[in-house]
Design a protein around this motif. Structure first.
Motif, PDB file in Angstrom:
ATOM      1  N   THR A  16       9.678  13.810  -3.093  1.00  0.00           N
ATOM      2  CA  THR A  16      10.504  14.555  -2.137  1.00  0.00           C
ATOM      3  C   THR A  16      11.484  15.462  -2.871  1.00  0.00           C
ATOM      4  N   PHE A  50       5.870   2.169  -4.434  1.00  0.00           N
ATOM      5  CA  PHE A  50       5.408   3.335  -3.679  1.00  0.00           C
ATOM      6  C   PHE A  50       6.603   4.171  -3.217  1.00  0.00           C
ATOM      7  N   GLN A  51       7.688   3.490  -2.852  1.00  0.00           N
ATOM      8  CA  GLN A  51       8.874   4.207  -2.367  1.00  0.00           C
ATOM      9  C   GLN A  51       9.546   4.997  -3.483  1.00  0.00           C
ATOM     10  N   GLN A  98       4.055   9.302   5.100  1.00  0.00           N
ATOM     11  CA  GLN A  98       4.600   9.400   3.751  1.00  0.00           C
ATOM     12  C   GLN A  98       3.507   9.784   2.748  1.00  0.00           C
ATOM     13  N   SER A  99       2.335   9.201   2.943  1.00  0.00           N
ATOM     14  CA  SER A  99       1.213   9.489   2.040  1.00  0.00           C
ATOM     15  C   SER A  99       0.801  10.944   2.108  1.00  0.00           C
ATOM     16  N   SER A 102       1.001   3.754   5.566  1.00  0.00           N
ATOM     17  CA  SER A 102       2.092   4.735   5.470  1.00  0.00           C
ATOM     18  C   SER A 102       1.504   6.136   5.438  1.00  0.00           C
ATOM     19  N   LYS A 144       2.587  13.530   2.836  1.00  0.00           N
ATOM     20  CA  LYS A 144       3.569  14.377   2.142  1.00  0.00           C
ATOM     21  C   LYS A 144       3.492  14.192   0.633  1.00  0.00           C
ATOM     22  N   LEU A 145       3.408  12.934   0.215  1.00  0.00           N
ATOM     23  CA  LEU A 145       3.387  12.623  -1.217  1.00  0.00           C
ATOM     24  C   LEU A 145       2.131  13.177  -1.884  1.00  0.00           C
ATOM     25  N   VAL A 194       7.606   8.202  -3.474  1.00  0.00           N
ATOM     26  CA  VAL A 194       7.960   9.012  -2.300  1.00  0.00           C
ATOM     27  C   VAL A 194       9.280   9.743  -2.536  1.00  0.00           C
ATOM     28  N   THR A 244       2.211   5.864  -9.564  1.00  0.00           N
ATOM     29  CA  THR A 244       2.291   5.575  -8.130  1.00  0.00           C
ATOM     30  C   THR A 244       1.518   4.303  -7.796  1.00  0.00           C
TER      31      THR A 244
END
Length: 341
Positions: free
Chosen positions: A86, A78-79, A114-115, A111, A117-118, A82, A72
């Protein structure tokens, strides 16, 4: 005996395409040798195709994989993390982000959703530096595990450099964030100060056109600089015997393996005081730290090394002892503990 788990490792596997050896290639190989079944993705050079290959690998191995490891980073990659995470959550596969890049702390803020959740839903987040460990704790994350980047110390013979000269070695991908031009300016500064035996070797692949910029400048100024391009590990380790000082010129950093390797080899390291570097190097004990983008401070630090060989040898010895803790035989115990939970 407990069965070793099946691991799907997602990251940029691009050494065969001319890039530097990445964690997915070194750590993946080490874990395989420890008895884990390891599948990896992706070696696609095109970023869009790489993303598709990563997603496809998760889908195809959703019933096989016990854990997904995800390299990561803080930039576009980074995407990838993510998207992969997911999908892992959708299929209820435990996943472990392995944190890279000195700019991840700013990504946490930029972010944040997103962070959360990740990283918040991960089995654990592996931080290879105390710098990233502290930064993630500060943002409220507790599912963290410190496991340093690793080397196999037996592959890094320590060389005593008794007659130190301004023979400089720089090992990194050519990218603006690593500020390779600074190394050339330092060579100019040393030559102006009368160090006519100065030379620089720059090892690494080009990432963003920075190598061509450096080559053009070196040619224009007639500087004693050698550009090798990317080299296999064994090649640059052999090359290192011909050099006396290691330079790390970056604007942003975490815990670069090249610096760890230089410390293991007995090369005194001069590095910018950024990101995770101060957690790796202690100024005047295991290396020399200088402000970022400062030619004068680099030149002064190099001249001090040249003038104080005994002090430099003491720093090199302490640096070697520090990185012996990063030997795979020690670090693998931590990985096995995390992965066999």
């Amino acid at each position: 005996m407990k069965r070793k788990k099946n691991l799907l490792y997602i990251g940029n596997k691009l050494a065969a395409k001319g890039n530097t050896l990445s964690t997915i290639e070194s750590l993946g190989s080490n874990l395989r040798e420890e008895g884990f079944a390891v599948k990896t993705a992706s070696s696609q050079k095109n970023k869009g195709l790489r993303m598709l290959a990563m997603i496809k690998a998760v889908f195809n191995n959703r019933k096989w994989a016990d854990v997904v490891l995800i390299d990561t980073y803080s930039t576009l990659n980074f995407q990838y993390a993510v998207a992969v995470a997911t999908l892992c959550r959708f299929y209820h596969i435990p996943y472990v982000p392995i944190l890279h890049g000195g700019n991840l702390p700013s990504r946490l803020q930029k972010s944040s959703k997103q962070s959360n959740k990740l990283f918040g839903n991960a089995l654990t987040n592996v931080a290879p530096s105390h710098y990233l460990l502290a930064a993630f704790k500060e943002e409220g994350y507790s599912n963290l595990t410190y496991i340093p980047n690793t080397i196999e110390i037996e592959n890094y013979p320590f060389l005593f450099r008794k007659n130190i000269k301004p023979k400089l070695l720089w090992v990194r991908s050519f990218s603006e964030i690593y500020n390779p031009m600074l190394a050339l300016y330092v060579v100019e500064g040393l030559l102006k100060n009368g160090h006519t035996n100065t030379e620089l070797c720059m090892v690494g692949p080009d990432k963003d056109g920075s190598m061509e910029t450096c080559k053009a400048y070196a040619k224009q100024k007639n500087l004693p600089v050698t550009f090798t391009g990317g080299l296999a590990k064994k090649e640059w380790l052999q090359l290192s015997k011909d050099y006396d000082i290691f330079m790390n010129t970056t604007y942003v950093d975490n815990t670069p393996v090249s610096v760890i390797e230089a410390m293991a080899l007995g090369l005194p390291v001069i590095s910018t005081h950024v990101g995770g570097i101060p957690y790796l190097l202690t100024h005047d004990e295991t290396g020399v730290l200088v402000p970022p983008n400062s030619v004068a401070n680099f030149v002064t630090a190099i001249e001090r090394i040249l003038q104080n060989p005994e002090e430099t040898t003491a720093i090199a010895i302490k640096a070697r002892k520090t990185v012996e803790k990063f030997d795979w035989e020690e670090v693998k115990k931590q990985w096995i503990t995390v992965l066999q939970k």
